[in-house]
Design an enzyme around this catalytic site. Structure first.
Site, short mmCIF file in Angstrom:
data_model
loop_
_atom_site.label_atom_id
_atom_site.label_comp_id
_atom_site.label_asym_id
_atom_site.label_seq_id
_atom_site.Cartn_x
_atom_site.Cartn_y
_atom_site.Cartn_z
N GLU A 12 -24.73 111.46 73.87
CA GLU A 12 -24.18 112.43 72.79
C GLU A 12 -24.06 113.89 73.19
O GLU A 12 -25.18 114.45 73.47
CB GLU A 12 -25.15 112.21 71.57
CG GLU A 12 -25.23 110.86 71.07
CD GLU A 12 -25.81 110.49 69.64
OE1 GLU A 12 -26.55 111.54 69.24
OE2 GLU A 12 -25.72 109.56 69.00
N GLU A 14 -17.63 125.45 74.33
CA GLU A 14 -18.76 125.60 73.07
C GLU A 14 -19.60 126.68 73.13
O GLU A 14 -20.25 126.82 74.29
CB GLU A 14 -19.73 124.10 73.49
CG GLU A 14 -20.49 123.98 72.23
CD GLU A 14 -21.44 122.57 72.39
OE1 GLU A 14 -21.81 122.56 73.61
OE2 GLU A 14 -21.68 122.15 71.49
N LYS A 41 -38.59 112.88 76.64
CA LYS A 41 -38.50 114.12 77.44
C LYS A 41 -37.93 115.07 76.52
O LYS A 41 -36.93 115.08 76.27
CB LYS A 41 -38.09 114.00 78.76
CG LYS A 41 -38.17 114.98 79.98
CD LYS A 41 -38.29 116.43 79.41
CE LYS A 41 -36.58 116.89 79.54
NZ LYS A 41 -36.82 118.28 79.11
N CYS A 44 -24.32 120.57 67.21
CA CYS A 44 -22.99 119.59 67.92
C CYS A 44 -21.95 119.68 67.22
O CYS A 44 -20.97 119.85 67.79
CB CYS A 44 -23.62 118.54 68.69
SG CYS A 44 -24.29 117.41 67.18
P1 NAD Z 1 -29.12 120.44 77.95
O1 NAD Z 1 -27.96 119.46 78.41
O2 NAD Z 1 -29.37 121.93 78.70
O3 NAD Z 1 -30.41 119.71 77.81
C1 NAD Z 1 -30.88 118.70 76.92
C2 NAD Z 1 -32.00 117.92 77.83
O4 NAD Z 1 -31.72 117.51 79.07
C3 NAD Z 1 -33.03 118.90 77.86
O5 NAD Z 1 -34.42 117.93 77.44
C4 NAD Z 1 -33.08 119.06 79.23
O6 NAD Z 1 -34.48 119.33 79.79
C5 NAD Z 1 -32.68 117.86 79.94
N1 NAD Z 1 -32.10 117.93 81.06
C6 NAD Z 1 -31.45 118.93 81.85
N2 NAD Z 1 -31.06 118.55 83.23
C7 NAD Z 1 -31.49 117.24 83.32
C8 NAD Z 1 -31.23 116.53 84.39
N3 NAD Z 1 -30.77 116.61 85.58
N4 NAD Z 1 -31.78 115.23 84.17
C9 NAD Z 1 -32.35 114.78 83.16
N5 NAD Z 1 -32.54 115.49 82.05
C10 NAD Z 1 -32.10 116.81 81.92
O7 NAD Z 1 -28.60 120.72 76.31
P2 NAD Z 1 -29.48 121.66 75.39
O8 NAD Z 1 -28.92 123.16 75.62
O9 NAD Z 1 -30.99 121.44 75.18
O10 NAD Z 1 -28.64 121.31 73.92
C11 NAD Z 1 -27.48 121.93 73.53
C12 NAD Z 1 -26.19 120.71 73.82
O11 NAD Z 1 -26.50 119.82 73.17
C13 NAD Z 1 -25.01 121.50 73.22
O12 NAD Z 1 -23.95 121.04 74.11
C14 NAD Z 1 -24.72 120.34 72.04
O13 NAD Z 1 -23.38 120.06 71.59
C15 NAD Z 1 -25.30 119.21 72.45
N6 NAD Z 1 -25.94 118.32 71.32
C16 NAD Z 1 -24.94 117.18 71.02
C17 NAD Z 1 -25.28 116.27 70.18
C18 NAD Z 1 -24.46 115.13 69.83
O14 NAD Z 1 -24.86 114.25 68.89
N7 NAD Z 1 -23.41 114.89 70.41
C19 NAD Z 1 -26.44 116.72 69.11
C20 NAD Z 1 -27.09 117.69 69.61
C21 NAD Z 1 -26.94 118.60 70.59
#
Ligand code: NAD
Length: 491
Positions: free
Chosen positions: A248, A381, A173, A282
Protein backbone atom coordinates in the site's frame (compact mmCIF):
# COMPACT_ATOMS: atom_id res chain seq x y z
CA UNK A 1 11.14 3.66 28.00
CA UNK A 2 9.28 1.71 25.29
CA UNK A 3 10.50 -1.83 24.69
CA UNK A 4 9.96 -4.50 22.06
CA UNK A 5 7.12 -6.93 22.69
CA UNK A 6 8.22 -10.52 22.08
CA UNK A 7 6.47 -13.66 23.33
CA UNK A 8 4.04 -11.52 25.41
CA UNK A 9 6.93 -9.87 27.28
CA UNK A 10 8.40 -6.39 27.03
CA UNK A 11 12.13 -6.70 26.32
CA UNK A 12 14.97 -4.25 25.59
CA UNK A 13 17.08 -4.30 22.40
CA UNK A 14 19.74 -7.02 22.36
CA UNK A 15 22.49 -4.37 22.41
CA UNK A 16 20.59 -2.01 24.74
CA UNK A 17 20.26 0.58 21.93
CA UNK A 18 17.51 3.19 21.99
CA UNK A 19 16.25 6.13 19.96
CA UNK A 20 14.04 9.10 20.80
CA UNK A 21 10.56 9.91 19.66
CA UNK A 22 9.79 13.64 19.49
CA UNK A 23 6.77 15.77 20.36
CA UNK A 24 5.92 17.40 16.99
CA UNK A 25 4.70 20.56 18.78
CA UNK A 26 8.12 21.23 20.32
CA UNK A 27 10.53 18.65 18.89
CA UNK A 28 11.52 17.78 22.43
CA UNK A 29 11.90 14.05 23.20
CA UNK A 30 8.85 12.30 24.64
CA UNK A 31 10.33 8.89 25.26
CA UNK A 32 13.18 6.48 24.54
CA UNK A 33 12.42 3.50 22.33
CA UNK A 34 14.27 0.18 22.00
CA UNK A 35 16.11 0.20 18.68
CA UNK A 36 15.71 -3.15 16.94
CA UNK A 37 18.65 -5.17 15.64
CA UNK A 38 19.03 -8.27 13.47
CA UNK A 39 19.11 -10.31 16.71
CA UNK A 40 15.88 -8.72 17.98
CA UNK A 41 14.12 -9.45 14.71
CA UNK A 42 15.36 -13.02 14.77
CA UNK A 43 14.13 -13.46 18.34
CA UNK A 44 10.69 -12.08 17.46
CA UNK A 45 10.40 -14.20 14.31
CA UNK A 46 11.39 -17.31 16.28
CA UNK A 47 8.65 -16.52 18.85
CA UNK A 48 6.11 -16.05 16.06
CA UNK A 49 7.35 -19.18 14.30
CA UNK A 50 6.97 -21.30 17.43
CA UNK A 51 3.47 -19.93 18.01
CA UNK A 52 2.58 -20.80 14.43
CA UNK A 53 4.32 -24.17 14.07
CA UNK A 54 3.57 -25.61 17.51
CA UNK A 55 1.02 -23.32 19.17
CA UNK A 56 -2.73 -23.32 19.34
CA UNK A 57 -3.49 -20.13 17.40
CA UNK A 58 -3.53 -21.45 13.81
CA UNK A 59 -5.30 -24.59 14.98
CA UNK A 60 -8.19 -22.82 16.74
CA UNK A 61 -11.52 -22.48 15.01
CA UNK A 62 -12.19 -19.11 13.39
CA UNK A 63 -14.91 -18.61 16.00
CA UNK A 64 -12.42 -19.05 18.86
CA UNK A 65 -10.02 -16.57 17.32
CA UNK A 66 -12.92 -14.20 16.68
CA UNK A 67 -13.63 -14.14 20.42
CA UNK A 68 -10.07 -12.91 21.07
CA UNK A 69 -10.40 -10.29 18.33
CA UNK A 70 -13.69 -8.97 19.66
CA UNK A 71 -12.08 -8.74 23.08
CA UNK A 72 -9.25 -6.66 21.60
CA UNK A 73 -11.82 -4.41 19.90
CA UNK A 74 -13.64 -3.98 23.22
CA UNK A 75 -10.38 -3.17 25.03
CA UNK A 76 -9.49 -0.54 22.43
CA UNK A 77 -12.89 1.05 23.02
CA UNK A 78 -12.37 0.90 26.79
CA UNK A 79 -8.90 2.50 26.54
CA UNK A 80 -9.80 4.82 23.63
CA UNK A 81 -8.98 8.08 25.42
CA UNK A 82 -5.57 6.92 26.66
CA UNK A 83 -4.60 5.58 23.23
CA UNK A 84 -5.83 8.75 21.54
CA UNK A 85 -3.76 10.93 23.88
CA UNK A 86 -0.64 8.90 23.14
CA UNK A 87 -1.29 9.08 19.39
CA UNK A 88 -1.96 12.85 19.45
CA UNK A 89 1.24 13.51 21.42
CA UNK A 90 3.34 11.34 19.10
CA UNK A 91 1.91 12.40 15.70
CA UNK A 92 0.55 15.95 16.09
CA UNK A 93 -2.76 14.97 14.45
CA UNK A 94 -5.62 17.11 15.89
CA UNK A 95 -7.45 15.43 18.74
CA UNK A 96 -10.89 15.72 17.11
CA UNK A 97 -9.69 13.70 14.12
CA UNK A 98 -8.02 11.04 16.25
CA UNK A 99 -10.77 10.71 18.87
CA UNK A 100 -13.64 10.93 16.41
CA UNK A 101 -11.95 8.98 13.61
CA UNK A 102 -8.81 6.91 13.83
CA UNK A 103 -9.27 5.21 17.22
CA UNK A 104 -12.91 4.10 16.82
CA UNK A 105 -11.94 2.84 13.35
CA UNK A 106 -9.12 0.77 14.90
CA UNK A 107 -11.63 -0.95 17.20
CA UNK A 108 -13.92 -1.50 14.19
CA UNK A 109 -11.06 -3.17 12.34
CA UNK A 110 -10.90 -5.90 15.02
CA UNK A 111 -14.67 -6.38 15.25
CA UNK A 112 -15.07 -6.36 11.48
CA UNK A 113 -12.35 -8.90 10.68
CA UNK A 114 -13.45 -11.13 13.59
CA UNK A 115 -16.90 -11.40 11.97
CA UNK A 116 -15.49 -11.64 8.47
CA UNK A 117 -13.34 -14.65 9.42
CA UNK A 118 -16.54 -16.61 10.03
CA UNK A 119 -17.81 -15.81 6.53
CA UNK A 120 -14.78 -16.60 4.38
CA UNK A 121 -14.92 -20.36 4.60
CA UNK A 122 -13.91 -23.13 2.24
CA UNK A 123 -15.11 -23.34 -1.34
CA UNK A 124 -16.38 -26.50 -3.02
CA UNK A 125 -16.38 -27.53 -6.68
CA UNK A 126 -18.40 -30.75 -7.04
CA UNK A 127 -18.12 -32.80 -10.24
CA UNK A 128 -21.37 -34.68 -10.42
CA UNK A 129 -21.03 -38.32 -9.46
CA UNK A 130 -17.24 -38.34 -9.72
CA UNK A 131 -15.51 -35.88 -7.41
CA UNK A 132 -16.11 -33.67 -4.49
CA UNK A 133 -13.41 -31.01 -4.84
CA UNK A 134 -12.97 -28.41 -2.20
CA UNK A 135 -10.46 -25.71 -1.36
CA UNK A 136 -9.66 -25.12 2.30
CA UNK A 137 -8.18 -21.84 3.42
CA UNK A 138 -5.23 -22.14 5.74
CA UNK A 139 -3.13 -19.48 7.42
CA UNK A 140 0.16 -18.86 5.62
CA UNK A 141 2.56 -18.56 8.54
CA UNK A 142 4.49 -15.66 10.03
CA UNK A 143 3.70 -12.20 8.68
CA UNK A 144 5.98 -9.17 8.85
CA UNK A 145 3.84 -6.04 9.10
CA UNK A 146 5.65 -2.79 8.32
CA UNK A 147 3.74 0.44 8.87
CA UNK A 148 4.17 4.20 8.29
CA UNK A 149 3.91 7.08 10.75
CA UNK A 150 0.63 8.57 9.53
CA UNK A 151 -2.35 7.46 11.68
CA UNK A 152 -0.17 4.59 12.91
CA UNK A 153 -2.63 2.96 15.32
CA UNK A 154 -5.40 2.66 12.73
CA UNK A 155 -3.06 1.42 9.99
CA UNK A 156 -1.44 -1.15 12.28
CA UNK A 157 -4.79 -2.59 13.31
CA UNK A 158 -5.87 -2.68 9.63
CA UNK A 159 -3.11 -5.25 9.10
CA UNK A 160 -2.99 -7.04 12.46
CA UNK A 161 -6.72 -7.80 12.68
CA UNK A 162 -7.10 -9.77 9.42
CA UNK A 163 -3.65 -11.31 9.81
CA UNK A 164 -4.56 -12.78 13.19
CA UNK A 165 -8.18 -13.53 12.28
CA UNK A 166 -6.88 -15.75 9.48
CA UNK A 167 -4.71 -17.69 11.95
CA UNK A 168 -1.25 -16.28 11.19
CA UNK A 169 1.21 -14.99 13.72
CA UNK A 170 3.10 -11.77 13.18
CA UNK A 171 5.91 -9.34 13.89
CA UNK A 172 5.00 -5.65 13.62
CA UNK A 173 7.69 -3.08 12.79
CA UNK A 174 6.08 0.31 13.53
CA UNK A 175 7.39 3.52 12.01
CA UNK A 176 10.27 5.09 13.93
CA UNK A 177 8.65 8.55 13.98
CA UNK A 178 5.46 7.38 15.72
CA UNK A 179 6.13 4.23 17.75
CA UNK A 180 4.14 5.00 20.91
CA UNK A 181 0.62 3.80 20.12
CA UNK A 182 1.97 0.42 18.96
CA UNK A 183 3.05 0.00 22.57
CA UNK A 184 -0.52 0.75 23.70
CA UNK A 185 -1.62 -2.02 21.36
CA UNK A 186 0.90 -4.44 22.88
CA UNK A 187 -0.52 -3.70 26.34
CA UNK A 188 -4.02 -4.40 25.03
CA UNK A 189 -3.04 -7.65 23.36
CA UNK A 190 -1.28 -8.70 26.55
CA UNK A 191 -4.46 -7.93 28.48
CA UNK A 192 -6.49 -9.89 25.91
CA UNK A 193 -4.27 -12.85 26.84
CA UNK A 194 -3.31 -14.00 23.37
CA UNK A 195 -1.05 -17.05 23.31
CA UNK A 196 2.62 -15.95 23.57
CA UNK A 197 4.33 -15.28 20.25
CA UNK A 198 1.14 -14.70 18.26
CA UNK A 199 1.77 -10.94 18.19
CA UNK A 200 5.22 -9.37 18.49
CA UNK A 201 6.69 -5.91 18.00
CA UNK A 202 10.23 -4.93 17.09
CA UNK A 203 10.72 -1.16 17.09
CA UNK A 204 13.41 0.63 15.15
CA UNK A 205 14.58 2.01 11.86
CA UNK A 206 13.82 0.76 8.38
CA UNK A 207 17.38 -0.21 7.53
CA UNK A 208 18.20 -1.93 10.84
CA UNK A 209 14.88 -3.47 11.95
CA UNK A 210 12.64 -3.42 8.85
CA UNK A 211 15.15 -4.85 6.38
CA UNK A 212 16.08 -7.91 8.52
CA UNK A 213 12.37 -8.68 8.91
CA UNK A 214 11.94 -8.61 5.12
CA UNK A 215 15.01 -10.80 4.59
CA UNK A 216 14.22 -13.32 7.35
CA UNK A 217 13.64 -16.84 5.97
CA UNK A 218 11.15 -17.55 8.77
CA UNK A 219 8.72 -14.90 7.46
CA UNK A 220 6.34 -15.82 4.63
CA UNK A 221 4.33 -12.62 4.19
CA UNK A 222 5.12 -8.93 4.16
CA UNK A 223 2.31 -6.41 4.35
CA UNK A 224 3.84 -2.99 3.83
CA UNK A 225 2.36 0.49 3.87
CA UNK A 226 4.67 3.38 3.07
CA UNK A 227 6.45 5.18 0.30
CA UNK A 228 6.65 3.73 -3.18
CA UNK A 229 10.47 3.80 -3.21
CA UNK A 230 10.60 1.88 0.09
CA UNK A 231 8.15 -0.66 -1.31
CA UNK A 232 10.41 -1.19 -4.31
CA UNK A 233 13.41 -1.81 -2.07
CA UNK A 234 11.43 -4.20 0.15
CA UNK A 235 10.37 -6.24 -2.87
CA UNK A 236 13.97 -6.50 -4.01
CA UNK A 237 15.09 -7.58 -0.54
CA UNK A 238 12.31 -10.13 -0.14
CA UNK A 239 12.82 -11.77 -3.51
CA UNK A 240 15.48 -14.22 -2.32
CA UNK A 241 13.10 -15.78 0.19
CA UNK A 242 10.11 -15.44 -2.20
CA UNK A 243 7.90 -13.42 0.12
CA UNK A 244 4.25 -12.77 -0.61
CA UNK A 245 3.76 -8.99 -0.65
CA UNK A 246 0.91 -6.60 -0.11
CA UNK A 247 2.02 -3.08 -0.99
CA UNK A 248 0.00 0.00 0.00
CA UNK A 249 2.05 2.90 -1.34
CA UNK A 250 1.93 6.58 -2.16
CA UNK A 251 -0.56 8.71 -4.07
CA UNK A 252 -1.20 12.03 -5.80
CA UNK A 253 -4.94 11.76 -6.03
CA UNK A 254 -7.15 14.08 -8.08
CA UNK A 255 -10.33 15.77 -6.91
CA UNK A 256 -12.32 16.75 -10.01
CA UNK A 257 -15.01 19.43 -9.71
CA UNK A 258 -17.33 19.84 -12.71
CA UNK A 259 -19.37 22.99 -13.24
CA UNK A 260 -22.63 21.11 -12.50
CA UNK A 261 -21.45 19.95 -9.07
CA UNK A 262 -22.99 21.04 -5.78
CA UNK A 263 -20.16 23.50 -5.25
CA UNK A 264 -20.60 23.88 -1.51
CA UNK A 265 -20.34 20.16 -0.91
CA UNK A 266 -17.49 19.85 -3.42
CA UNK A 267 -15.67 22.61 -1.56
CA UNK A 268 -16.18 20.88 1.81
CA UNK A 269 -15.01 17.58 0.36
CA UNK A 270 -11.98 19.01 -1.42
CA UNK A 271 -10.84 20.86 1.72
CA UNK A 272 -11.38 17.95 4.10
CA UNK A 273 -9.69 15.50 1.80
CA UNK A 274 -6.34 17.27 1.74
CA UNK A 275 -6.19 19.34 4.94
CA UNK A 276 -7.49 16.79 7.47
CA UNK A 277 -4.93 14.61 9.25
CA UNK A 278 -2.45 17.45 8.57
CA UNK A 279 -2.46 16.41 4.92
CA UNK A 280 -0.48 13.35 5.95
CA UNK A 281 -2.80 10.83 4.35
CA UNK A 282 -2.18 8.47 1.47
CA UNK A 283 -5.59 9.13 -0.09
CA UNK A 284 -5.26 12.93 0.10
CA UNK A 285 -6.97 14.68 -2.80
CA UNK A 286 -3.84 16.74 -3.34
CA UNK A 287 -4.50 17.76 -6.98
CA UNK A 288 -7.69 19.76 -7.42
CA UNK A 289 -8.99 19.91 -11.00
CA UNK A 290 -11.65 22.60 -11.47
CA UNK A 291 -13.66 23.20 -14.65
CA UNK A 292 -12.77 26.50 -16.33
CA UNK A 293 -16.16 28.22 -16.12
CA UNK A 294 -16.39 27.90 -12.32
CA UNK A 295 -12.65 28.14 -11.67
CA UNK A 296 -12.36 31.77 -10.49
CA UNK A 297 -15.35 31.66 -8.20
CA UNK A 298 -14.48 28.24 -6.78
CA UNK A 299 -10.84 29.14 -6.10
CA UNK A 300 -11.85 32.43 -4.43
CA UNK A 301 -14.16 30.56 -2.05
CA UNK A 302 -11.53 27.88 -1.53
CA UNK A 303 -8.81 30.40 -0.65
CA UNK A 304 -11.10 32.11 1.82
CA UNK A 305 -11.80 28.82 3.58
CA UNK A 306 -8.18 27.65 3.57
CA UNK A 307 -7.09 30.96 5.19
CA UNK A 308 -9.58 30.25 7.99
CA UNK A 309 -8.47 26.67 8.76
CA UNK A 310 -7.38 26.76 12.37
CA UNK A 311 -3.77 25.77 12.99
CA UNK A 312 -3.12 24.91 16.62
CA UNK A 313 -1.92 22.54 19.28
CA UNK A 314 -3.14 19.04 18.47
CA UNK A 315 -4.58 18.65 21.96
CA UNK A 316 -6.91 21.64 21.46
CA UNK A 317 -10.32 20.32 20.34
CA UNK A 318 -10.77 23.38 18.09
CA UNK A 319 -7.56 22.71 16.14
CA UNK A 320 -7.99 21.69 12.50
CA UNK A 321 -4.31 21.35 11.53
CA UNK A 322 -1.58 20.42 13.98
CA UNK A 323 2.20 20.20 13.57
CA UNK A 324 3.72 17.83 10.99
CA UNK A 325 5.25 14.63 12.29
CA UNK A 326 8.97 15.50 12.29
CA UNK A 327 11.33 18.40 11.49
CA UNK A 328 12.74 16.47 8.49
CA UNK A 329 9.24 16.12 7.11
CA UNK A 330 8.54 19.83 7.77
CA UNK A 331 11.59 20.74 5.67
CA UNK A 332 10.52 18.34 2.92
CA UNK A 333 7.03 19.86 2.74
CA UNK A 334 8.43 23.40 3.02
CA UNK A 335 10.85 22.73 0.17
CA UNK A 336 7.95 22.02 -2.16
CA UNK A 337 6.73 25.59 -1.64
CA UNK A 338 10.05 26.87 -3.01
CA UNK A 339 9.89 24.34 -5.83
CA UNK A 340 6.38 25.58 -6.71
CA UNK A 341 7.61 29.20 -6.81
CA UNK A 342 10.60 28.24 -8.95
CA UNK A 343 8.28 26.41 -11.33
CA UNK A 344 6.21 29.58 -11.74
CA UNK A 345 3.21 28.66 -9.61
CA UNK A 346 1.44 31.11 -7.29
CA UNK A 347 1.19 30.55 -3.53
CA UNK A 348 -2.30 31.92 -2.90
CA UNK A 349 -2.15 31.36 0.82
CA UNK A 350 0.08 29.60 3.35
CA UNK A 351 3.54 28.43 2.40
CA UNK A 352 5.35 28.90 5.68
CA UNK A 353 5.38 28.60 9.45
CA UNK A 354 2.56 30.50 11.19
CA UNK A 355 4.01 33.40 13.21
CA UNK A 356 2.19 32.24 16.35
CA UNK A 357 4.13 28.95 16.37
CA UNK A 358 7.87 29.67 16.42
CA UNK A 359 8.76 26.10 17.46
CA UNK A 360 7.58 22.66 16.42
CA UNK A 361 6.64 21.50 12.95
CA UNK A 362 3.71 23.84 12.27
CA UNK A 363 2.99 24.94 8.72
CA UNK A 364 0.16 27.02 7.33
CA UNK A 365 -2.37 25.24 5.12
CA UNK A 366 -1.17 26.05 1.63
CA UNK A 367 -3.00 26.63 -1.63
CA UNK A 368 -1.12 26.82 -4.92
CA UNK A 369 -2.50 27.92 -8.30
CA UNK A 370 -1.08 28.58 -11.78
CA UNK A 371 -0.03 24.95 -11.73
CA UNK A 372 0.56 22.74 -14.74
CA UNK A 373 0.14 19.02 -14.25
CA UNK A 374 3.72 18.45 -15.37
CA UNK A 375 5.16 20.50 -12.49
CA UNK A 376 6.81 18.63 -9.63
CA UNK A 377 4.21 19.92 -7.15
CA UNK A 378 1.53 18.25 -9.29
CA UNK A 379 3.41 15.00 -9.81
CA UNK A 380 5.17 14.29 -6.50
CA UNK A 381 3.55 13.29 -3.24
CA UNK A 382 4.06 16.15 -0.77
CA UNK A 383 2.23 14.47 2.12
CA UNK A 384 1.34 17.70 3.88
CA UNK A 385 -1.45 20.33 3.90
CA UNK A 386 -0.67 21.55 0.40
CA UNK A 387 -3.22 21.66 -2.41
CA UNK A 388 -2.45 22.46 -6.05
CA UNK A 389 -5.24 23.62 -8.36
CA UNK A 390 -5.35 22.92 -12.11
CA UNK A 391 -8.08 24.14 -14.49
CA UNK A 392 -9.64 21.94 -17.18
CA UNK A 393 -11.96 22.57 -20.11
CA UNK A 394 -14.04 19.42 -20.50
CA UNK A 395 -14.54 15.85 -19.34
CA UNK A 396 -11.91 14.40 -21.66
CA UNK A 397 -9.29 16.83 -20.43
CA UNK A 398 -10.20 16.18 -16.78
CA UNK A 399 -9.72 12.43 -17.26
CA UNK A 400 -6.47 12.95 -19.14
CA UNK A 401 -5.00 15.15 -16.39
CA UNK A 402 -6.30 12.86 -13.65
CA UNK A 403 -4.54 9.88 -15.24
CA UNK A 404 -1.35 11.77 -16.04
CA UNK A 405 0.51 10.61 -12.93
CA UNK A 406 2.54 7.58 -11.93
CA UNK A 407 0.17 7.02 -9.01
CA UNK A 408 -3.34 5.56 -8.93
CA UNK A 409 -4.58 5.33 -5.37
CA UNK A 410 -7.71 7.49 -5.01
CA UNK A 411 -9.86 9.96 -6.95
CA UNK A 412 -12.85 12.13 -6.08
CA UNK A 413 -15.39 13.22 -8.70
CA UNK A 414 -17.97 15.96 -8.08
CA UNK A 415 -20.84 16.28 -10.58
CA UNK A 416 -24.64 16.29 -10.52
CA UNK A 417 -24.78 14.18 -13.69
CA UNK A 418 -24.81 10.49 -12.66
CA UNK A 419 -23.83 9.31 -16.15
CA UNK A 420 -20.84 11.59 -16.21
CA UNK A 421 -19.90 10.52 -12.67
CA UNK A 422 -19.93 6.89 -13.72
CA UNK A 423 -18.06 7.54 -16.99
CA UNK A 424 -15.33 9.57 -15.36
CA UNK A 425 -14.97 7.26 -12.34
CA UNK A 426 -14.54 4.25 -14.60
CA UNK A 427 -12.03 6.06 -16.83
CA UNK A 428 -9.66 6.98 -14.04
CA UNK A 429 -6.99 4.37 -13.38
CA UNK A 430 -7.25 4.36 -9.63
CA UNK A 431 -7.82 1.75 -6.94
CA UNK A 432 -10.50 3.86 -5.25
CA UNK A 433 -12.89 6.47 -6.63
CA UNK A 434 -15.54 8.39 -4.74
CA UNK A 435 -18.37 10.21 -6.55
CA UNK A 436 -19.84 13.18 -4.65
CA UNK A 437 -18.22 11.98 -1.45
CA UNK A 438 -15.12 12.37 0.60
CA UNK A 439 -13.18 9.29 1.69
CA UNK A 440 -15.90 7.26 3.39
CA UNK A 441 -14.71 3.69 3.75
CA UNK A 442 -16.71 0.50 3.57
CA UNK A 443 -14.47 -2.13 5.14
CA UNK A 444 -15.85 -4.88 2.90
CA UNK A 445 -14.56 -3.28 -0.30
CA UNK A 446 -11.14 -3.90 -1.89
CA UNK A 447 -8.66 -1.21 -0.80
CA UNK A 448 -5.41 -0.57 -2.62
CA UNK A 449 -3.74 1.24 -5.46
CA UNK A 450 -3.08 0.92 -9.19
CA UNK A 451 0.19 1.78 -10.93
CA UNK A 452 2.90 2.93 -8.46
CA UNK A 453 0.37 3.19 -5.62
CA UNK A 454 0.49 -0.45 -4.74
CA UNK A 455 0.12 -4.12 -5.39
CA UNK A 456 -2.80 -6.20 -4.17
CA UNK A 457 -5.92 -5.33 -2.29
CA UNK A 458 -6.78 -5.50 1.40
CA UNK A 459 -10.17 -5.10 3.06
CA UNK A 460 -13.02 -7.57 3.50
CA UNK A 461 -12.38 -10.97 1.99
CA UNK A 462 -9.50 -9.49 -0.05
CA UNK A 463 -7.47 -9.32 3.16
CA UNK A 464 -8.17 -13.01 3.69
CA UNK A 465 -7.00 -13.74 0.14
CA UNK A 466 -3.66 -12.23 1.13
CA UNK A 467 -3.41 -13.74 4.61
CA UNK A 468 -4.49 -17.29 3.64
CA UNK A 469 -3.38 -20.02 1.28
CA UNK A 470 -5.69 -22.49 -0.37
CA UNK A 471 -5.17 -26.24 -0.34
CA UNK A 472 -7.41 -27.87 -2.90
CA UNK A 473 -8.56 -31.35 -1.91
CA UNK A 474 -9.91 -33.66 -4.62
CA UNK A 475 -12.01 -36.56 -3.33
CA UNK A 476 -12.98 -39.29 -5.80
CA UNK A 477 -16.54 -40.43 -5.15
CA UNK A 478 -16.50 -43.53 -7.33
CA UNK A 479 -14.14 -45.42 -9.52
CA UNK A 480 -13.31 -43.01 -12.32
CA UNK A 481 -11.09 -44.30 -15.09
CA UNK A 482 -7.35 -44.16 -14.40
CA UNK A 483 -5.22 -44.46 -17.55
CA UNK A 484 -3.15 -47.62 -17.17
CA UNK A 485 0.51 -47.81 -18.08
CA UNK A 486 2.61 -50.98 -18.12
CA UNK A 487 -0.21 -53.24 -19.29
CA UNK A 488 1.46 -54.30 -22.59
CA UNK A 489 3.46 -57.45 -23.21
CA UNK A 490 7.09 -57.59 -22.08
CA UNK A 491 9.55 -55.82 -24.42
P1 NAD B 1 8.36 4.98 4.58
O1 NAD B 1 8.32 4.16 3.35
O2 NAD B 1 9.49 5.91 4.80
O3 NAD B 1 8.36 4.03 5.87
C1 NAD B 1 7.33 3.10 6.12
C2 NAD B 1 7.88 1.99 7.00
O4 NAD B 1 8.88 1.26 6.29
C3 NAD B 1 8.55 2.47 8.28
O5 NAD B 1 8.20 1.59 9.33
C4 NAD B 1 10.03 2.35 7.95
O6 NAD B 1 10.85 2.17 9.08
C5 NAD B 1 10.03 1.12 7.10
N1 NAD B 1 11.20 0.95 6.21
C6 NAD B 1 11.95 1.93 5.64
N2 NAD B 1 12.93 1.37 4.89
C7 NAD B 1 12.78 0.02 4.99
C8 NAD B 1 13.48 -1.10 4.44
N3 NAD B 1 14.53 -0.94 3.63
N4 NAD B 1 13.05 -2.34 4.75
C9 NAD B 1 11.98 -2.52 5.55
N5 NAD B 1 11.30 -1.49 6.11
C10 NAD B 1 11.68 -0.24 5.82
O7 NAD B 1 6.96 5.72 4.63
P2 NAD B 1 6.47 6.83 5.67
O8 NAD B 1 7.20 8.10 5.36
O9 NAD B 1 6.53 6.26 7.05
O10 NAD B 1 4.93 6.97 5.29
C11 NAD B 1 4.43 7.84 4.33
C12 NAD B 1 4.15 7.09 3.03
O11 NAD B 1 3.21 6.04 3.25
C13 NAD B 1 3.51 7.97 1.97
O12 NAD B 1 4.09 7.71 0.72
C14 NAD B 1 2.06 7.51 1.97
O13 NAD B 1 1.34 7.74 0.77
C15 NAD B 1 2.20 6.06 2.25
N6 NAD B 1 0.95 5.50 2.75
C16 NAD B 1 0.20 4.69 1.93
C17 NAD B 1 -1.02 4.17 2.37
C18 NAD B 1 -1.86 3.28 1.48
O14 NAD B 1 -2.76 2.65 2.00
N7 NAD B 1 -1.61 3.21 0.19
C19 NAD B 1 -1.46 4.47 3.66
C20 NAD B 1 -0.68 5.31 4.47
C21 NAD B 1 0.53 5.81 4.00
Amino acid sequence: MIQHFIGNEFVPASDGGTFETLDPSTNRPIDQIASGTVEDVDRAVRAARAAFDDGGWPRMSAAERARFLHRIGDLIEAHADEIANVEIADTGIPSSQIKGGAIPRAADNFHFFADMALEVGDESFPVEGQFKNYAVRRPVGVAGLITPWNTPFMLETWKIAPCLAAGNTCVLKPAEWSPLSANSLALILQEADLPPGVFNIVHGFGETAGAPLVAHPGVELISFTGETTTGQEIMRNGATTLKRFSMELGGKSPTIVFDDADQTRALDGAIWQVYSLNGERCTAGSRLLVQNDIYDDFVTRLADRVRRIKVGQPTDPATEIGPLIHPDHWHRVRQYIDIARREGATIVTGGDRPAAFPEGNFIKPTLITQVGNDMRVAQEEIFGPVLVVIPFEDEAEAVRIANDTRYGLAAYVWTSDPDRGKRVAESIVSGLVWINSHNVRDLRTPFGGCKMSGIGREGGRYSFDFYTDYSTIHVALGEHRIPRLGMGGSS
